[in-house]
Design a protein around this motif. Structure first.
Motif, PDB file in Angstrom:
ATOM      1  N   VAL A   1     -10.518 -18.236   3.254  1.00  0.00           N
ATOM      2  CA  VAL A   1      -9.678 -17.671   2.196  1.00  0.00           C
ATOM      3  C   VAL A   1     -10.429 -17.664   0.875  1.00  0.00           C
ATOM      4  O   VAL A   1     -11.041 -18.654   0.479  1.00  0.00           O
ATOM      5  CB  VAL A   1      -8.365 -18.466   2.067  1.00  0.00           C
ATOM      6  CG1 VAL A   1      -7.542 -17.961   0.885  1.00  0.00           C
ATOM      7  CG2 VAL A   1      -7.561 -18.376   3.349  1.00  0.00           C
TER       8      VAL A   1
ATOM      9  N   LEU B   1      -6.425 -15.742  -2.124  1.00  0.00           N
ATOM     10  CA  LEU B   1      -5.936 -14.920  -1.021  1.00  0.00           C
ATOM     11  C   LEU B   1      -5.615 -13.514  -1.517  1.00  0.00           C
ATOM     12  O   LEU B   1      -5.997 -12.516  -0.892  1.00  0.00           O
ATOM     13  CB  LEU B   1      -4.681 -15.563  -0.403  1.00  0.00           C
ATOM     14  CG  LEU B   1      -3.978 -14.780   0.697  1.00  0.00           C
ATOM     15  CD1 LEU B   1      -4.881 -14.612   1.912  1.00  0.00           C
ATOM     16  CD2 LEU B   1      -2.662 -15.463   1.086  1.00  0.00           C
TER      17      LEU B   1
ATOM     18  N   VAL C   1      -9.963 -12.558   2.637  1.00  0.00           N
ATOM     19  CA  VAL C   1     -10.123 -13.537   3.711  1.00  0.00           C
ATOM     20  C   VAL C   1     -11.343 -13.105   4.531  1.00  0.00           C
ATOM     21  O   VAL C   1     -11.312 -12.069   5.185  1.00  0.00           O
ATOM     22  CB  VAL C   1      -8.881 -13.629   4.615  1.00  0.00           C
ATOM     23  CG1 VAL C   1      -9.172 -14.473   5.844  1.00  0.00           C
ATOM     24  CG2 VAL C   1      -7.702 -14.212   3.840  1.00  0.00           C
TER      25      VAL C   1
ATOM     26  N   ALA D   1      -4.764 -11.791   8.363  1.00  0.00           N
ATOM     27  CA  ALA D   1      -4.153 -12.530   7.259  1.00  0.00           C
ATOM     28  C   ALA D   1      -3.160 -11.659   6.509  1.00  0.00           C
ATOM     29  O   ALA D   1      -2.075 -12.119   6.118  1.00  0.00           O
ATOM     30  CB  ALA D   1      -5.233 -13.042   6.309  1.00  0.00           C
TER      31      ALA D   1
END
Length: 362
Positions: A169, A176, A196, A289
């Protein structure tokens, strides 16, 4: 002698391929290094006819290896994305597919020893600082390339190379969501900017007038789509803190759609000026993600697993890629913990690549 000989291994890593060098065999300064790599690959020609490249961004990639001074790593992996039709080299990103070949190449080069039937190698991606552990099959102290693992986009089967990515991350931005929010609106289009493993800008394929199930050829022929994507990407790059990304491949681009082949989500990945024939390893983690995090453009598009750990399956033009994910989604909010993939690699050739002496005398 009018040319300089540089030792190299020519390897397929995942669904990419390119030369793997010992960093000590190359020039130190970036300007000369870029010229050497451009010459080795044959950049500046759509067929890369005067070098090792294959006329596609997945076949003009370069890995440079050295023993790491980082106590947490065994090998430093320095990546270069060489352009196809221009003599340009981007040292900003990393490549997860080429990374698959780093462990085997490090053993083949004698940079790390084989230890038992499986050798675990800790790799530091110099470009991003990411740490990855690779598991290389080494029965009898030698790299094994034969095996039963198949990956979509590569014919046949080969030995598995599991990769476990750590601290993925915020690979470049430390966040993020580099813009501070899961969804932004650029020129009327909702996008999610996520960092990510690889910083990306993602949007729903339908919002850009496509289904998200097109082939690589169909996408590459859609010049209007690329013009639209690039305009969005340039603005996303500014909002993510990268400044002018006109000549940088970061951020990459992903267009997503509901699954149609039994996966969790369909995606088309852009590198960014051509469509990827399959899917990037780093990009797959960022896409996963994005799908798992609440409030992104993937809401209502992806089928999200409820429990962690899980396997998140992403459909791409030539099949599916499985991403092993661990995440948390509770009272303290969402957290993407780790990701992993299993790919394959193969040594294709070894020898010396020649570059004109006027570029580098060695």
């Amino acid at each position: 002698m009018t040319q300089t000989a540089i030792p190299f291994l020519f390897m397929r890593g995942g669904t990419s391929r390119g030369p793997y060098f010992n960093r000590a065999d190359l020039p130190e300064d970036r300007e000369t290094l870029a010229e050497v790599l451009s010459s080795a690959v044959g950049a500046g020609n759509p067929r890369n006819i005067d070098g090792l490249g294959g006329g596609n961004a997945v076949t003009t990639k370069v890995a440079m290896l050295s023993v790491s001074e980082d106590p947490d790593a065994d090998i430093d992996y320095f990546f270069a994305q060489v352009a196809v039709e221009d003599r340009l080299v981007d040292f900003a990103p990393t490549c997860g597919n080429i990374l698959v070949g780093v462990g085997p190449a490090a053993i083949e080069m004698g940079l790390v020893p084989a230890t038992g039937d499986v050798t675990r190698i800790r790799i530091r991606a110099v470009n991003t600082g990411a740490l990855v552990e690779a598991e290389v099959q080494t029965p009898g102290g030698h790299v094994a390339y034969d095996g039963d693992t198949a990956i979509d986009g590569v014919p046949g089967t080969a030995a598995p190379v599991p990769l476990n990515f750590m601290e993925v991350v915020g690979s470049r931005t430390g966040k993020l969501f580099p813009t501070g929010q899961p969804t932004d609106v650029i020129d009327g289009i909702e996008v999610s900017c996520v960092d990510v493993a690889m910083p990306m800008m993602m949007a729903r394929a339908s919002d850009l007038g496509i289904t998200g199930y097109e082939s690589q050829t169909e996408l590459d022929e859609n010049t209007a789509l690329f013009a639209r994507i690039e305009a969005l990407r340039l603005e996303a790059g500014k909002r993510m803190g990268f400044g002018d990304v006109t000549k940088s491949v970061v951020p990459k681009v992903g267009l997503i759609a509901p699954p149609a082949q039994g996966g969790n989500m369909a995606a088309r990945y852009f590198m960014p000026w051509t469509a990827h024939p399959t899917l990037a390893v780093t990009g797959s983690q960022c896409l996963a993600a994005c799908a798992l995090a609440p409030g992104t453009v993937a809401k209502g598009v992806a089928e999200v697993p409820e429990t962690s750990p899980a396997v998140f399956r992403i459909e791409h033009p030539m099949g599916l890629m499985d991403v092993r994910v661990q995440f948390q989604n509770g009272d303290n909010g969402f957290a993407f913990v780790s990701a992993g993939v299993t790919r394959t690699a193969r040594l294709l050739a070894r020898g010396e690549v020649m570059v004109p002496r006027h570029i580098w005398a060695g």
